[in-house]
Scaffold this active site. Structure first.
Site, PDB file in Angstrom:
ATOM      1  N   GLU A  76       0.802  -1.216   0.000  1.00  0.00           N
ATOM      2  CA  GLU A  76       0.000   0.000   0.000  1.00  0.00           C
ATOM      3  C   GLU A  76       0.837   1.269   0.000  1.00  0.00           C
ATOM      4  O   GLU A  76       0.390   2.311  -0.493  1.00  0.00           O
ATOM      5  CB  GLU A  76      -0.930   0.001   1.217  1.00  0.00           C
ATOM      6  CG  GLU A  76      -1.866  -1.197   1.236  1.00  0.00           C
ATOM      7  CD  GLU A  76      -3.241  -0.865   1.756  1.00  0.00           C
ATOM      8  OE1 GLU A  76      -3.448   0.280   2.186  1.00  0.00           O
ATOM      9  OE2 GLU A  76      -4.101  -1.733   1.706  1.00  0.00           O
ATOM     10  N   ASP A  94      -9.275   6.755  -7.116  1.00  0.00           N
ATOM     11  CA  ASP A  94      -9.934   5.465  -7.325  1.00  0.00           C
ATOM     12  C   ASP A  94     -11.436   5.533  -7.073  1.00  0.00           C
ATOM     13  O   ASP A  94     -12.107   4.496  -6.995  1.00  0.00           O
ATOM     14  CB  ASP A  94      -9.307   4.390  -6.434  1.00  0.00           C
ATOM     15  CG  ASP A  94      -9.477   4.663  -4.946  1.00  0.00           C
ATOM     16  OD1 ASP A  94      -9.968   5.765  -4.597  1.00  0.00           O
ATOM     17  OD2 ASP A  94      -9.113   3.805  -4.129  1.00  0.00           O
ATOM     18  N   THR A  99      -7.960   8.566   0.937  1.00  0.00           N
ATOM     19  CA  THR A  99      -7.467   7.325   1.518  1.00  0.00           C
ATOM     20  C   THR A  99      -6.401   7.700   2.529  1.00  0.00           C
ATOM     21  O   THR A  99      -5.492   8.486   2.215  1.00  0.00           O
ATOM     22  CB  THR A  99      -6.865   6.412   0.444  1.00  0.00           C
ATOM     23  OG1 THR A  99      -7.875   6.053  -0.495  1.00  0.00           O
ATOM     24  CG2 THR A  99      -6.281   5.151   1.058  1.00  0.00           C
TER      25      THR A  99
END
Length: 291
Positions: A76, A94, A99
């Site tokens: 990640e 995305d 995020t």
């Protein structure tokens, strides 16, 4: 740091279990590299250890959990230093909004909202509390309405607070780690299998659609039986990883499947069902080592 191409299914219904123990600080020796051949995952004797002996240690063993966090962080954040990711936050494009944090809490998939709610319950008036109305409004979308321009700056400020770090640990355990370990143990799979479940939950979340964790598991069960049902562990895990790759390929944001192909699949091929160190793997072409 490589921009991450991950994200959970949208929308999703999160698995809810009792709050797990916060991560214990028992680090494994770890060094990130960029080249070098893969070393054998473990000794031949360890590779042939009986399943009964392996069952004594699960992914919730503190040392194994530390390895799990480093493996996820390599995929990640292109780094083994997972504790440096409390402050991480960006929109990776995305469709899931912002995020952030140690496992990629998303403003568009409900788990970031639940994290900030927990933090505010424990520490009213914290720097992120004022964003709760906006987080509720953008939940389920990629919108930044009410969050810009200062949310990312305030997130990084909050990440210096041990209470926010603990909240991230606890939400990771409650929503992702503990359910993965519980389900894995019920299926009779060892540390590697429990990690495969955890990594799938982190990326895909859980829910009713075929690309959620439950959908991936059901697809695998249609091909092979887990050990708890009398099946062979390696055969079942291969089926699960096949199903995981299929799910990843359904979305452009997940099109790089190296976190499975050159990491989890390598450990499985080596028969390293307990994630014994040393571990060598690649993600996005970068090489990593835990010794």
């Amino acid at each position: 740091m490589r921009t991450r191409s991950i994200g959970k299914a949208l929308p999703r219904t999160t698995t809810r279990v009792a709050l797990g123990l916060a991560l214990l600080a028992v680090p494994a020796t770890a060094v990130a590299t960029t080249a070098g051949p893969a070393a054998p995952s473990r000794t031949a004797a360890a590779q042939h250890a009986p399943h009964a002996a392996r069952a004594a240690t699960g992914l919730d063993d503190p040392a194994k959990k530390e390895i799990a966090m480093q493996l996820v962080s390599s995929a990640e954040n292109s780094s083994l230093d997972w504790k440096a990711q409390y402050k991480y936050i960006e929109d990776i494009g995305d469709g899931r909004g912002y995020t952030g944090g140690i496992i990629g809490f998303c403003s568009g998939t409900h788990d970031m909202l639940e994290l900030v709610e927990l933090y505010t319950e424990r520490k009213p008036g914290n720097v992120l509390a004022e964003y709760l109305p906006a987080l509720r409004e953008v939940d389920g979308s990629d919108s930044h309405d009410g969050l810009d321009p200062d949310y990312t700056k305030d997130w990084r400020k909050a990440a210096q607070d041990p209470e926010f770090q603990k909240a991230q640990n606890d939400e990771r355990d409650r929503v992702y780690f503990d359910p993965a370990v519980e389900r894995g143990k019920a299926d009779g799979i060892g540390v590697l299998g429990q990690f495969a479940y955890y990594d799938a939950l982190v990326m895909h979340g859980d829910g009713d659609d075929g690309t959620s964790f439950s959908g991936i598991r059901e697809r695998a069960l249609a091909k092979a039986k887990p050990p708890a049902r009398g099946g062979d562990e390696k055969t079942y895990l291969n089926a699960f990883l096949d199903a995981r790759v299929w799910a990843m390929e359904q979305e452009e944001a997940h099109s790089d499947t190296s976190r499975v192909d050159t990491a989890q699949r390598v450990f499985l091929k080596n028969g390293n069902l307990d994630l014994h160190t040393p571990l060598d793997w690649k993600v996005y072409g970068d090489s990593y080592h835990i010794g």
